[in-house]
Design a protein around this motif. Sequence first.
Motif, PDB file in Angstrom:
ATOM      1  N   LYS A  18      -7.302  10.499   3.341  1.00  0.00           N
ATOM      2  CA  LYS A  18      -6.108  11.347   3.338  1.00  0.00           C
ATOM      3  C   LYS A  18      -5.148  10.944   2.228  1.00  0.00           C
ATOM      4  O   LYS A  18      -4.559  11.781   1.546  1.00  0.00           O
ATOM      5  N   VAL A  19      -4.977   9.631   2.050  1.00  0.00           N
ATOM      6  CA  VAL A  19      -4.078   9.136   1.007  1.00  0.00           C
ATOM      7  C   VAL A  19      -4.611   9.520  -0.370  1.00  0.00           C
ATOM      8  O   VAL A  19      -3.850   9.945  -1.251  1.00  0.00           O
ATOM      9  N   ARG A  20      -5.911   9.387  -0.561  1.00  0.00           N
ATOM     10  CA  ARG A  20      -6.523   9.727  -1.852  1.00  0.00           C
ATOM     11  C   ARG A  20      -6.208  11.177  -2.250  1.00  0.00           C
ATOM     12  O   ARG A  20      -5.841  11.459  -3.381  1.00  0.00           O
ATOM     13  N   LYS A  21      -6.374  12.083  -1.309  1.00  0.00           N
ATOM     14  CA  LYS A  21      -6.187  13.498  -1.615  1.00  0.00           C
ATOM     15  C   LYS A  21      -4.750  13.818  -1.985  1.00  0.00           C
ATOM     16  O   LYS A  21      -4.494  14.679  -2.826  1.00  0.00           O
ATOM     17  N   HIS A  22      -3.811  13.127  -1.345  1.00  0.00           N
ATOM     18  CA  HIS A  22      -2.401  13.397  -1.630  1.00  0.00           C
ATOM     19  C   HIS A  22      -1.887  12.665  -2.860  1.00  0.00           C
ATOM     20  O   HIS A  22      -0.973  13.147  -3.537  1.00  0.00           O
ATOM     21  N   ALA A  23      -2.440  11.492  -3.160  1.00  0.00           N
ATOM     22  CA  ALA A  23      -1.865  10.647  -4.213  1.00  0.00           C
ATOM     23  C   ALA A  23      -2.629  10.707  -5.529  1.00  0.00           C
ATOM     24  O   ALA A  23      -2.064  10.406  -6.584  1.00  0.00           O
ATOM     25  N   MET A  24      -3.924  11.071  -5.490  1.00  0.00           N
ATOM     26  CA  MET A  24      -4.746  10.984  -6.700  1.00  0.00           C
ATOM     27  C   MET A  24      -5.498  12.281  -6.960  1.00  0.00           C
ATOM     28  O   MET A  24      -6.015  12.904  -6.029  1.00  0.00           O
ATOM     29  N   SER A  25      -5.558  12.629  -8.228  1.00  0.00           N
ATOM     30  CA  SER A  25      -6.434  13.734  -8.625  1.00  0.00           C
ATOM     31  C   SER A  25      -7.883  13.249  -8.570  1.00  0.00           C
ATOM     32  O   SER A  25      -8.147  12.046  -8.448  1.00  0.00           O
ATOM     33  N   GLU A  26      -8.829  14.171  -8.664  1.00  0.00           N
ATOM     34  CA  GLU A  26     -10.242  13.777  -8.652  1.00  0.00           C
ATOM     35  C   GLU A  26     -10.564  12.861  -9.821  1.00  0.00           C
ATOM     36  O   GLU A  26     -11.339  11.908  -9.691  1.00  0.00           O
ATOM     37  N   GLN A  27      -9.958  13.139 -10.975  1.00  0.00           N
ATOM     38  CA  GLN A  27     -10.185  12.295 -12.146  1.00  0.00           C
ATOM     39  C   GLN A  27      -9.660  10.885 -11.907  1.00  0.00           C
ATOM     40  O   GLN A  27     -10.334   9.892 -12.226  1.00  0.00           O
ATOM     41  N   THR A  28      -8.457  10.784 -11.325  1.00  0.00           N
ATOM     42  CA  THR A  28      -7.879   9.467 -11.028  1.00  0.00           C
ATOM     43  C   THR A  28      -8.738   8.714 -10.018  1.00  0.00           C
ATOM     44  O   THR A  28      -8.995   7.508 -10.179  1.00  0.00           O
ATOM     45  N   GLN A  29      -9.177   9.401  -8.947  1.00  0.00           N
ATOM     46  CA  GLN A  29     -10.040   8.763  -7.956  1.00  0.00           C
ATOM     47  C   GLN A  29     -11.291   8.192  -8.609  1.00  0.00           C
ATOM     48  O   GLN A  29     -11.708   7.069  -8.307  1.00  0.00           O
ATOM     49  N   ASN A  30     -11.875   8.959  -9.509  1.00  0.00           N
ATOM     50  CA  ASN A  30     -13.096   8.516 -10.187  1.00  0.00           C
ATOM     51  C   ASN A  30     -12.831   7.261 -11.019  1.00  0.00           C
ATOM     52  O   ASN A  30     -13.595   6.291 -10.958  1.00  0.00           O
ATOM     53  N   GLY A  55       0.814  -1.202   0.000  1.00  0.00           N
ATOM     54  CA  GLY A  55       0.000   0.000   0.000  1.00  0.00           C
ATOM     55  C   GLY A  55       0.848   1.253   0.000  1.00  0.00           C
ATOM     56  O   GLY A  55       0.573   2.209  -0.747  1.00  0.00           O
ATOM     57  N   TRP A  56       1.895   1.262   0.823  1.00  0.00           N
ATOM     58  CA  TRP A  56       2.807   2.425   0.887  1.00  0.00           C
ATOM     59  C   TRP A  56       3.524   2.623  -0.446  1.00  0.00           C
ATOM     60  O   TRP A  56       3.611   3.756  -0.948  1.00  0.00           O
ATOM     61  N   LEU A  57       4.022   1.539  -1.028  1.00  0.00           N
ATOM     62  CA  LEU A  57       4.749   1.636  -2.291  1.00  0.00           C
ATOM     63  C   LEU A  57       3.833   2.136  -3.405  1.00  0.00           C
ATOM     64  O   LEU A  57       4.216   3.018  -4.205  1.00  0.00           O
ATOM     65  N   THR A  58       2.632   1.607  -3.473  1.00  0.00           N
ATOM     66  CA  THR A  58       1.683   2.041  -4.504  1.00  0.00           C
ATOM     67  C   THR A  58       1.317   3.507  -4.317  1.00  0.00           C
ATOM     68  O   THR A  58       1.212   4.266  -5.288  1.00  0.00           O
ATOM     69  N   TYR A  59       1.139   3.924  -3.068  1.00  0.00           N
ATOM     70  CA  TYR A  59       0.850   5.334  -2.768  1.00  0.00           C
ATOM     71  C   TYR A  59       1.974   6.231  -3.279  1.00  0.00           C
ATOM     72  O   TYR A  59       1.721   7.258  -3.928  1.00  0.00           O
ATOM     73  N   LYS A  60       3.228   5.863  -2.990  1.00  0.00           N
ATOM     74  CA  LYS A  60       4.365   6.673  -3.434  1.00  0.00           C
ATOM     75  C   LYS A  60       4.431   6.762  -4.957  1.00  0.00           C
ATOM     76  O   LYS A  60       4.700   7.836  -5.528  1.00  0.00           O
ATOM     77  N   LEU A  61       4.194   5.632  -5.628  1.00  0.00           N
ATOM     78  CA  LEU A  61       4.252   5.623  -7.092  1.00  0.00           C
ATOM     79  C   LEU A  61       3.129   6.479  -7.689  1.00  0.00           C
ATOM     80  O   LEU A  61       3.341   7.233  -8.648  1.00  0.00           O
ATOM     81  N   MET A  62       1.927   6.364  -7.142  1.00  0.00           N
ATOM     82  CA  MET A  62       0.792   7.125  -7.655  1.00  0.00           C
ATOM     83  C   MET A  62       0.961   8.618  -7.376  1.00  0.00           C
ATOM     84  O   MET A  62       0.532   9.458  -8.173  1.00  0.00           O
ATOM     85  N   LYS A  63       1.566   8.952  -6.255  1.00  0.00           N
ATOM     86  CA  LYS A  63       1.771  10.355  -5.894  1.00  0.00           C
ATOM     87  C   LYS A  63       2.766  11.033  -6.829  1.00  0.00           C
ATOM     88  O   LYS A  63       2.683  12.246  -7.072  1.00  0.00           O
ATOM     89  N   SER A  64       3.690  10.254  -7.394  1.00  0.00           N
ATOM     90  CA  SER A  64       4.762  10.835  -8.208  1.00  0.00           C
ATOM     91  C   SER A  64       4.344  11.108  -9.650  1.00  0.00           C
ATOM     92  O   SER A  64       5.116  11.696 -10.412  1.00  0.00           O
ATOM     93  N   ILE A  65       3.149  10.667 -10.055  1.00  0.00           N
ATOM     94  CA  ILE A  65       2.673  10.906 -11.425  1.00  0.00           C
ATOM     95  C   ILE A  65       1.235  11.407 -11.409  1.00  0.00           C
ATOM     96  O   ILE A  65       0.571  11.378 -10.369  1.00  0.00           O
ATOM     97  N   ASN A  66       0.782  11.875 -12.542  1.00  0.00           N
ATOM     98  CA  ASN A  66      -0.616  12.277 -12.688  1.00  0.00           C
ATOM     99  C   ASN A  66      -1.137  11.763 -14.021  1.00  0.00           C
ATOM    100  O   ASN A  66      -1.289  12.494 -14.991  1.00  0.00           O
ATOM    101  N   ILE A 112      -2.288   4.938 -15.997  1.00  0.00           N
ATOM    102  CA  ILE A 112      -1.200   4.201 -15.361  1.00  0.00           C
ATOM    103  C   ILE A 112      -1.517   3.942 -13.892  1.00  0.00           C
ATOM    104  O   ILE A 112      -1.206   2.867 -13.346  1.00  0.00           O
ATOM    105  N   GLU A 113      -2.176   4.889 -13.237  1.00  0.00           N
ATOM    106  CA  GLU A 113      -2.481   4.722 -11.810  1.00  0.00           C
ATOM    107  C   GLU A 113      -3.497   3.598 -11.579  1.00  0.00           C
ATOM    108  O   GLU A 113      -3.412   2.864 -10.598  1.00  0.00           O
ATOM    109  N   VAL A 114      -4.451   3.449 -12.485  1.00  0.00           N
ATOM    110  CA  VAL A 114      -5.387   2.322 -12.400  1.00  0.00           C
ATOM    111  C   VAL A 114      -4.634   1.003 -12.569  1.00  0.00           C
ATOM    112  O   VAL A 114      -4.853   0.036 -11.818  1.00  0.00           O
ATOM    113  N   ILE A 115      -3.707   0.978 -13.528  1.00  0.00           N
ATOM    114  CA  ILE A 115      -2.919  -0.238 -13.759  1.00  0.00           C
ATOM    115  C   ILE A 115      -2.030  -0.538 -12.557  1.00  0.00           C
ATOM    116  O   ILE A 115      -1.813  -1.706 -12.200  1.00  0.00           O
ATOM    117  N   LEU A 116      -1.531   0.504 -11.889  1.00  0.00           N
ATOM    118  CA  LEU A 116      -0.718   0.299 -10.690  1.00  0.00           C
ATOM    119  C   LEU A 116      -1.513  -0.424  -9.599  1.00  0.00           C
ATOM    120  O   LEU A 116      -0.994  -1.324  -8.926  1.00  0.00           O
TER     121      LEU A 116
END
Length: 411
Positions: free
Chosen positions: A272-284, A219-230, A234-238
């Motif tokens: 909290k993780v969602r807000k820092h790691a994902m845009s609203e579009q990515t969350q959706n 979970g931590w690793l995926t959070y870091k990877l998703m936070k580093s891109i927009n 790719i984030e769904v595939i992660l």
Amino acid sequence: MDYYLIVTVLVFLSATFGYINARFIKLPSTIGLTVITIVFTFFIFGLSYFDDTLLNAERYIITQIDFRTVLLDVMLSFLLFAGALHTDLQQLKALRWPVLLFATFGVLVSTFLIGGAVFLMLPLIGLEVDLIYCFLFGALISPTDPIAVLGILKKAKVPEKLEMKIVGESLFNDGVGVVIFLTIYGLANGSNPEFSLLSVLELFVIEVGGGVLLGAFLGWLTYKLMKSINDYNIEVILTLSTVMTGSAIATYLHVSAPLAMVVAGLAIGGQKVRKHAMSEQTQNYVDKFWELIDILLNTILFVLIGMELLVLDLESEFIVAGLITIPIALICRYTSLLIPVNVFKKKLDFVPYTSLIMTWGGLRGAISIALALGLTMEMQRDLFLVMTYVVVIFSIIVQGLTVGKLVNKLR
């Protein structure tokens, strides 16, 4: 018939039965699909007196599918991750201690209460079974099924604080239940000659603790990877890679893959993780993707549960034993909840009748059937499989349809 064609048939049946339920019957999806599939199976049985082509085809499909492997090694990780991803981590944190006690102490107590009661009950109907095998049955029937629970509680309008207790317990207790089952299984078939309390504790720590640690790391690793891109693609595939790779790693390390996926899903899905790691579009996109995975696998799973009727040895004594086990399982679950509920009742302001609602809302499901299918003939597989099926079908249909009414009445 190759696997692609088998999957095609299952998806076709799932879509057809799902449409019939949504268009005409309008029951909660898990209940409606189970009922329709059972009715369809009985129709095939009746038709077989004139033409057994469809019956043979359905039996062939079931015999080609290793239900235990498909569920425990493949589907369960996806379903638990999807369920955990949409669970409020902050609310769950506030209830972490009662949830932990429900998922460990509660399952362990229920295992031995049910096993002992079944051991005393079976001779009354002319069946003699060793105590260790009855405890094995207690272990496989005690965990509540997160797949059934999550699907039905959404429509039952259970109070939010109580729903979180039931959901939290069901997400974690299947992993604990599997560990208890495997421990007793090893003792029952003699594969663990050095069985001791220390070996049980060691297995528990490795399976459960290892699964939790692996899930937290993933979970931590995926959070870091998703936070580093927009990039929502790719984030769904992660997230998909987290489940598939994480399950493979858990299997290799001999730790609990289900618990790892629950923890990873909770870690990624927290607000909290969602807000820092994902845009609203990515969350959706992430939410919609996993909702679709959840719906598709749930649909196929409950069609398979209905079709498993074809592999049962429906002896009258087995069915009677299953019917008697229904109240035994409910009473033992209620008893196993009394201590955890009373310990935290005042501190965490539990709603009235918590034990009663958690008993009736703690549904058994596919995990119990999968574990029962893994028993050997020496362990009374046919008997316990029928008993498990009877308890599970009652749980999904009767308890699932009435838990909402029970909650409203108790209000």
